[in-house]
Design an enzyme around this catalytic site. Structure first.
Site, PDB file in Angstrom:
ATOM      1  N   GLU A 126       0.821  -1.206   0.000  1.00 13.18           N
ATOM      2  CA  GLU A 126       0.000   0.000   0.000  1.00 13.18           C
ATOM      3  C   GLU A 126       0.859   1.262   0.000  1.00 13.18           C
ATOM      4  O   GLU A 126       0.424   2.321  -0.420  1.00 13.18           O
ATOM      5  CB  GLU A 126      -0.935   0.014   1.218  1.00 13.18           C
ATOM      6  CG  GLU A 126      -2.391   0.035   0.826  1.00 13.18           C
ATOM      7  CD  GLU A 126      -3.360   0.043   2.005  1.00 13.18           C
ATOM      8  OE1 GLU A 126      -2.959   0.311   3.151  1.00 13.18           O
ATOM      9  OE2 GLU A 126      -4.544  -0.215   1.752  1.00 13.18           O
ATOM     10  N   HIS A 156       7.705 -26.512  -1.133  1.00 11.79           N
ATOM     11  CA  HIS A 156       7.075 -27.543  -1.960  1.00 11.79           C
ATOM     12  C   HIS A 156       6.054 -26.936  -2.904  1.00 11.79           C
ATOM     13  O   HIS A 156       5.224 -27.646  -3.468  1.00 11.79           O
ATOM     14  CB  HIS A 156       6.457 -28.614  -1.055  1.00 11.79           C
ATOM     15  CG  HIS A 156       7.465 -29.216  -0.128  1.00 11.79           C
ATOM     16  ND1 HIS A 156       8.201 -30.337  -0.446  1.00 11.79           N
ATOM     17  CD2 HIS A 156       7.919 -28.810   1.092  1.00 11.79           C
ATOM     18  CE1 HIS A 156       9.044 -30.609   0.538  1.00 11.79           C
ATOM     19  NE2 HIS A 156       8.894 -29.688   1.491  1.00 11.79           N
ATOM     20  N   LYS A 197     -13.633   1.359  -4.695  1.00  9.00           N
ATOM     21  CA  LYS A 197     -14.636   1.769  -3.707  1.00  9.00           C
ATOM     22  C   LYS A 197     -15.729   2.602  -4.368  1.00  9.00           C
ATOM     23  O   LYS A 197     -16.907   2.418  -4.087  1.00  9.00           O
ATOM     24  CB  LYS A 197     -13.994   2.596  -2.589  1.00  9.00           C
ATOM     25  CG  LYS A 197     -13.241   1.768  -1.573  1.00  9.00           C
ATOM     26  CD  LYS A 197     -12.827   2.660  -0.402  1.00  9.00           C
ATOM     27  CE  LYS A 197     -11.860   1.949   0.499  1.00  9.00           C
ATOM     28  NZ  LYS A 197     -11.237   2.839   1.472  1.00  9.00           N
TER      29      LYS A 197
HETATM   30  O1  PA5 Z   1      -3.159   1.599   5.874  1.00 13.44           O
HETATM   31  C1  PA5 Z   1      -4.247   2.101   5.659  1.00 13.44           C
HETATM   32  O2  PA5 Z   1      -4.468   3.315   5.788  1.00 13.44           O
HETATM   33  C2  PA5 Z   1      -5.426   1.232   5.283  1.00 13.44           C
HETATM   34  O3  PA5 Z   1      -5.045  -0.089   5.082  1.00 13.44           O
HETATM   35  C3  PA5 Z   1      -6.491   1.283   6.349  1.00 13.44           C
HETATM   36  O4  PA5 Z   1      -5.934   0.882   7.567  1.00 13.44           O
HETATM   37  C4  PA5 Z   1      -7.685   0.387   6.014  1.00 13.44           C
HETATM   38  O5  PA5 Z   1      -8.190   0.718   4.772  1.00 13.44           O
HETATM   39  C5  PA5 Z   1      -8.772   0.524   7.080  1.00 13.44           C
HETATM   40  O6  PA5 Z   1      -9.156   1.860   7.212  1.00 13.44           O
HETATM   41  P1  PA5 Z   1     -10.082   2.347   8.388  1.00 13.44           P
HETATM   42  O7  PA5 Z   1      -9.338   2.225   9.656  1.00 13.44           O
HETATM   43  O8  PA5 Z   1     -10.381   3.787   8.073  1.00 13.44           O
HETATM   44  O9  PA5 Z   1     -11.321   1.467   8.383  1.00 13.44           O
END
Ligand code: PA5
Length: 419
Positions: A275, A296, A410
């Protein structure tokens, strides 16, 4: 207390010294930039692990209360909101009580139904909903179902003490906590989800599970101190992996371990790097293997497939647990060469052999060596990888703290759901 070690001797030989030196200069500047308190203060709250102040004490008190009373504790969160706590709890929780149940990390009906059926067998249930802005579909929808479930199981006046919400001040989640008398914990605004392990987001569920929180925090602080040394292993790791990617074509990095205890840590690591770095049509693709099982399956590719892979091995020198292989004279299974050997020794031999074979087969291998797996070494690893990831992203010229790419699906999903 033992320090973790980061070794580059099986990765550095793949580098071009002159080009690496250039990338190292950029990485050192990126680190200085990261540490400059005057820059990007809105996304760098995670550089300082949670301090042991009043909020910390209130968090620990609530965790102790739940730990004493709960049979099951449901951690509702997704991505950065649950990965780190799950990684540590799955690896270190002793005794299994309270049972930590994970929800809000899928949209699967069968999975949620399974959670609810499982909770039916538990008497005392507590939940912690973690959501930075409380807009994410998975935790939001699961909180509805779980609220409804709690109302069916307990009298109205008995629900508030069972619910803890972790969100940012000013969010709808905070209002909900106030309106209903639920406990509220702060998700600090200048901390992104995947960098949130050393805040109440990661620490509270771990404390409920009986994890040694001071130990974890002191491990992180120890690594923070080590990284202020000019010979900074996080900068070196960031520079080397960026150089191998940009100049040598190593565009996939595999996190490897011979301890399945680290499987969920690997998920945290994959999310952190994926990310943070996968943007602007660039970035090293992070993935993970769990050896020896995956020798494996992906082991064949690692040894003999395209030479675009680097590997980061997490090794545990003294894992907690030993099992000797009993001799069985006369049975004739042809495994007598193992007589009296411990699985510790066998696993270490398999790891050493794999490292050597992959290195000689053209895979740059980084090593993160833990004297033992415990809260102190987990704290060091979390801090090391978060800094390395931020430095690596900045060296590549991208913003390691946003995740605009996840908005595309989204938008289309919310349209379909009529939001
Ligand atoms: O690292 C990040 O920002 C994301 O992976 C969020 O943690 C994830 O999308 C969850 O977001 P939220 O805490 O707003 O539900």
């Amino acid at each position: 207390m033992q320090d973790i070690r980061i070794e580059f001797s099986m990765a550095a030989p793949f580098a071009d010294e002159a080009l690496l030196a250039e990338t190292e200069k950029k990485a050192a500047l990126a680190y200085a930039d990261l540490m400059d308190p005057g820059k990007e203060a809105d996304v760098k709250g995670w550089l300082q692990p949670m301090e042991q102040n009043d909020a910390y004490k209130a968090m620990m008190d609530k965790a102790a209360e739940i730990r004493e009373k709960a049979d099951a504790f449901v951690l509702v969160g997704v991505g950065g909101s649950n990965q780190a706590a799950r990684a540590v709890i799955k690896a270190l929780q002793q005794g299994g009580t309270p049972e930590i149940v994970y929800a809000g990390n899928t949209l699967s009906a069968p999975a949620l139904q399974k959670v609810l059926r499982h909770l039916d067998s538990k008497k005392e249930i507590y939940i912690n909903v973690i959501a930075k802005n409380f807009e994410t579909l998975e935790p939001g929808s699961h909180f509805r179902v779980l609220r409804d479930y709690l109302r069916r199981r307990y009298p109205d006046e008995d629900i508030a003490p069972r619910v803890v919400l972790t969100g940012t001040y000013g969010s709808r989640l905070e209002e909900i906590a106030k309106e209903n008398g639920y406990t509220f914990l702060e998700f600090p605004v200048p901390v992104g989800g995947r960098y949130s392990v050393l805040t109440p987001v990661g620490l509270f569920p771990m404390a409920v599970a009986g994890i040694d929180i001071p130990g974890l925090l002191s491990g992180a602080l120890r690594m923070k101190e080590r990284l202020s040394d000019p010979d900074n292993p996080a900068v070196r790791y960031a520079a080397l992996r960026q150089h191998l990617y940009r100049d040598k074509g190593f565009d996939i990095e595999v996190l490897a371990s011979f301890e399945p205890q680290l499987d969920y840590f690997a998920k945290w690591w994959v999310q952190l790097f994926g990310e943070s770095e996968g943007k602007e049509k660039q970035g090293i693709f992070p993935t993970a293997v769990s050896y020896s099982e995956d020798l494996h399956s992906l082991g064949q590719y690692m040894q003999d497939g395209r030479r675009n892979l680097s590997e980061t091995f997490i090794s545990i020198e003294e894992p907690d647990g030993t099992v000797p292989v009993p001799a069985d004279p006369g049975f004739g299974d042809r495994f007598d060469y193992l007589d009296g050997m411990d699985f510790l020794e066998i696993n270490h031999a398999a790891e050493a052999a794999t490292l050597r074979a992959h290195f000689e087969g053209g895979v740059p291998c980084f090593r993160v060596i833990l004297p033992a797996l415990n809260e102190y070494t987990f704290g060091q690893m979390f801090y090391f990888f978060m800094i390395a990831c931020a430095v690596s992203g900045k060296t590549a010229g991208i913003n390691p703290f946003d995740q605009e790419g996840v908005e595309a699906y989204k938008r289309s999903m919310f349209r379909m759901l009529g939001k």
